[in-house]
Design an enzyme around this catalytic site. Structure first.
Site, short mmCIF file in Angstrom:
data_model
loop_
_atom_site.label_atom_id
_atom_site.label_comp_id
_atom_site.label_asym_id
_atom_site.label_seq_id
_atom_site.Cartn_x
_atom_site.Cartn_y
_atom_site.Cartn_z
N HIS A 162 0.85 -1.20 0.00
CA HIS A 162 0.00 0.00 0.00
C HIS A 162 0.89 1.25 0.00
CE1 HIS A 162 -3.83 2.07 0.35
NE2 HIS A 162 -3.12 2.98 1.01
N ALA A 163 0.64 2.15 -0.94
CA ALA A 163 1.54 3.29 -1.14
C ALA A 163 1.58 4.19 0.09
CB ALA A 163 1.06 4.10 -2.34
N HIS A 188 -6.73 0.39 5.38
CA HIS A 188 -6.70 1.34 6.49
C HIS A 188 -7.34 0.81 7.77
CE1 HIS A 188 -6.02 3.41 2.76
NE2 HIS A 188 -5.51 4.44 3.41
N HIS A 210 2.90 14.55 -0.11
CA HIS A 210 3.23 14.35 1.31
C HIS A 210 4.69 14.73 1.57
CE1 HIS A 210 -0.49 12.46 2.41
NE2 HIS A 210 -0.31 11.36 1.70
N TYR A 249 -9.32 11.55 3.88
CA TYR A 249 -9.41 11.48 2.40
C TYR A 249 -10.68 12.15 1.90
CZ TYR A 249 -5.77 8.05 3.22
OH TYR A 249 -4.62 7.44 3.65
N GLU A 275 -3.28 15.09 2.79
CA GLU A 275 -3.76 14.21 1.72
C GLU A 275 -4.12 15.00 0.45
OE1 GLU A 275 -3.39 11.15 1.94
OE2 GLU A 275 -3.03 11.01 4.09
N HIS A 281 0.33 12.13 -5.58
CA HIS A 281 -0.25 12.16 -4.23
C HIS A 281 0.85 11.96 -3.18
CE1 HIS A 281 -3.31 11.21 -1.11
NE2 HIS A 281 -2.35 10.43 -0.64
N GLU A 282 1.66 10.93 -3.38
CA GLU A 282 2.70 10.62 -2.38
C GLU A 282 3.75 11.73 -2.32
OE1 GLU A 282 2.10 8.51 -0.29
OE2 GLU A 282 0.54 7.39 -1.32
O1 X8Z Z 1 -4.21 5.41 1.06
C1 X8Z Z 1 -4.18 6.25 0.18
C2 X8Z Z 1 -2.86 6.78 -0.35
C3 X8Z Z 1 -1.84 6.88 0.70
S1 X8Z Z 1 -2.14 8.10 1.90
C4 X8Z Z 1 -2.33 5.85 -1.42
N1 X8Z Z 1 -5.31 6.69 -0.39
C5 X8Z Z 1 -6.62 6.19 0.01
C6 X8Z Z 1 -6.82 4.73 -0.39
O2 X8Z Z 1 -5.99 4.19 -1.13
O3 X8Z Z 1 -7.82 4.14 0.01
C7 X8Z Z 1 -5.41 7.70 -1.44
C8 X8Z Z 1 -6.84 7.76 -1.79
C9 X8Z Z 1 -7.61 7.09 -0.70
ZN ZN Z 2 -1.85 10.01 1.29
#
Ligand code: X8Z
Ligand code: ZN
Length: 597
Positions: free
Chosen positions: A336-337, A494, A370, A504, A394, A366-367
């Protein structure tokens, strides 16, 4: 991802209830001491966590759990000591820092050392179980989540999609009992710090009360709901053209496995199925990146190039040496990024299993958002090294990604020509499938968690409550029956990683506010969605000035510094998508819109 930040309570928050009397001098000394101690413990924990996430073994998990236990214990101990200043006169900065101290750990440690250890072990176990999860159709044909997400992008075979959708959800039932215990322990820790429960703690970082924060989210959601419903009705009908009316059903809901994404959270990958009838195939960034031979690192270079064009200093050499940009062979990693601030904003990195496609092109921006934010607030004291609230962190990179317009892509050689006005509907629809479709999901994940932490959702209803929320907010349904033997929330990163999610939802709203303001300030005329501030140094200065404030001020001050506005407001999104809303309503004329909530 998330910003892996014990460093900075990414969760930056709340109200400095300034008091008039002279500040207690020993509070200032105490705060300085807290910052020193947390900085040290946080650094150890981040190094351990980085190694664990990029080389997952029994040993690295042990080391990471140990460091995270020590950090959480130190933060909780200091936060308990800080209660002696409750009700005493404090400077606004000290009051704000002491609040951030309490919010520094998302699952705060209970006082008992055995329970601290148990909580840290569960945390590492849950993230490990998710990241190492596989769906094995047969013992020798196993798919990782990363493989399945990739197939979800293009597969149009409902049986294949259903197999992966169900298969991935076999990974999470073993998490259920541990998650339940995790909730108990985290709530214990939160109560020791004076919060009702962990949900109360999570919602205390927004310069308003938790109840006001929940009401704000509901208010903004109601602004967006008509647009979402128009999009939902249109997509539902068009998916029926591909999969057949029977496959979709007549209850107004969309089966969750047909939206090109494992969680039905972003729908951009079904654009080819739902694009306006009669228009050409359209432009495909994935194809173009591959045709140009852009590799994973090349994608990150494009992201850096955008920030550099704004006059922001390039990434340090260590970013390129230490980041994990490509999934390594032969070892387990957390795919997960995420973006990291490992050491005092000097050593920023990303960790991604990047693939060359348009989704990851956006994720890279996006990354990097941060990382640039982390660098900009390096000059702030430890407890102010975070964003104005966690939605700002975010939103930053996504604001840049909104500027990835056809004109921008042409400027950087990823398109041969700008798009004609006849492509506006395509462009807006593609963007709405990503950003508008996301919002109900962005809201419901924490509605579920707040209910779980508060006890309103008891363990015996974990799964049912999840699907009730999915149905209510997203208008989706599971493609096969679910029961309490399942634990579908655990199939979303998450939840096992315990990363708050309302951020988000906030980010989607804020990024359009940032973008609209920067576009106006840089003199853009014409439709909002055609604006790109690529190359605009004024925009760069504005962004940097806001980022450099860190979390030192209440978030409305930071929002005002960039946009002149002080409230969260969905009108920027609505303005951006206004032409699409009119088009969708035309398409939906005489058709049913919505579902029974
Ligand atoms: O988790 C993330 C990013 C890292 S902060 C990749 N996002 C959420 C997800 O993947 O569920 C970005 C959009 C929503
Ligand atoms: Zn993020």
């Amino acid at each position: 991802m998330d910003i892996r930040i014990p460093l900075l309570p990414l969760l930056l928050l709340a109200a400095p209830y300034a008091r008039a009397a002279a500040p207690a001098p020993d509070a200032e000394k105490f705060v300085a001491d807290v910052e020193k101690k947390l900085d040290e413990a946080g650094r150890r924990s981040r190094f351990a966590s980085w190694v664990q996430s990029t080389h997952m073994t029994y040993d690295t998990e042990w080391l990471s759990a140990d460091a995270s236990r020590a950090y959480a214990a130190a933060a909780a101990d200091l936060a308990r000591q800080a209660r002696r200043f409750d009700g005493k006169p404090l400077s606004p900065a000290a009051a704000r820092k002491l609040l951030f101290l309490k919010l520094a750990v998302e699952a705060p440690a209970p006082p008992d050392p055995a329970e601290q250890q148990e909580l840290a072990d569960i945390k590492v176990w849950l993230e490990g179980a998710y990241s190492k999860g596989r769906y094995c159709k047969t013992p020798d044909s196993c798919l990782s989540l990363d493989d399945m997400e990739d197939r979800f992008r293009t597969s149009r075979d409902p049986a294949d999609l259903l197999g992966m959708w169900q298969g991935w959800r076999t990974v999470s039932p073993p998490m259920r009992a541990k998650y339940q215990r995790f909730v108990e322990l985290s709530n214990k820790g939160a109560r020791e710090l004076g919060f009702k429960d962990t949900a109360d703690l999570w919602r205390s970082g927004y310069d308003m009360t938790p109840a006001e924060f929940s009401a704000e989210l509901d208010r903004v959601w109601l602004q967006l709901k008509p647009l979402y419903e128009s999009l939902h009705a249109y997509v539902r009908r068009r998916l029926a053209d591909t999969y057949g009316a029977d496959a979709i059903g007549s209850d107004g809901l969309i089966p969750a496995h047909l939206l090109g994404n494992m969680w039905g959270q972003e729908w951009g990958n079904v654009f080819p199925l739902v694009k306006p009838k009669g228009t050409a195939e359209g432009y495909d960034l994935t194809e173009r990146l591959r045709a140009k031979g852009v590799d994973e690192k090349g994608m990150v270079k494009y992201g850096e190039g955008f920030f550099s064009s704004l006059g922001i200093a390039p990434l340090p050499a260590t970013f390129w040496e230490r980041s994990m940009i490509v999934k390594p062979a032969g070892r387990e990693v957390v795919c997960h990024a995420s973006a990291w601030d490992v050491e005092d904003s000097q050593d920023v990195r990303i960790k991604m299993c990047t693939r060359v496609n348009s989704d990851d092109f956006v994720t890279v921006h996006h990354e990097l958002g941060h990382n640039y934010y982390q660098r900009a607030y390096a000059g702030q004291p430890y407890l102010f090294r975070g964003s104005a609230n966690d939605g700002f962190h975010e939103a930053l990179g996504d604001t840049i990604a909104l500027s990835i317009t056809p004109a921008y892509l042409k400027q950087v050689g990823l398109r041969d020509s700008d798009a004609g006005a006849d492509e506006d509907t395509d462009l807006l629809l593609r963007m709405a499938l990503e950003r508008v479709a996301f919002q109900p999901f962005g809201l419901l994940v924490d509605k579920w968690r707040w209910g779980v932490f508060s006890g309103e959702i008891p363990p015996g209803r974990y799964n049912q409550a999840w699907w009730d929320l999915v149905r209510h907010y997203q208008g989706l349904k599971p493609p096969v029956a679910r029961s309490e033997a399942d634990f579908d929330p655990g199939a979303k990163y998450h939840i096992p990683a315990n990363t708050p999610y309302a951020r988000y939802f906030l980010a989607q709203v804020l990024q359009f506010q940032f973008y609209r303001a920067l576009c106006r300030q840089t003199g853009h005329t014409g439709p909002l969605h055609r604006c790109s501030f690529y190359g605009n140094k004024e925009a760069g200065k504005k962004l940097e000035a806001m980022m450099a404030m860190g979390s030192s001020r209440p978030w409305p001050d930071a929002l005002e510094a960039l946009t002149g506005e002080r409230a969260m407001d969905a009108t920027a999104i609505l303005e951006y998508f206004a032409p699409l809303k009119a088009w969708l309503d035309e398409q939906n004329k005489g058709q049913s819109v919505g579902w029974k909530p």
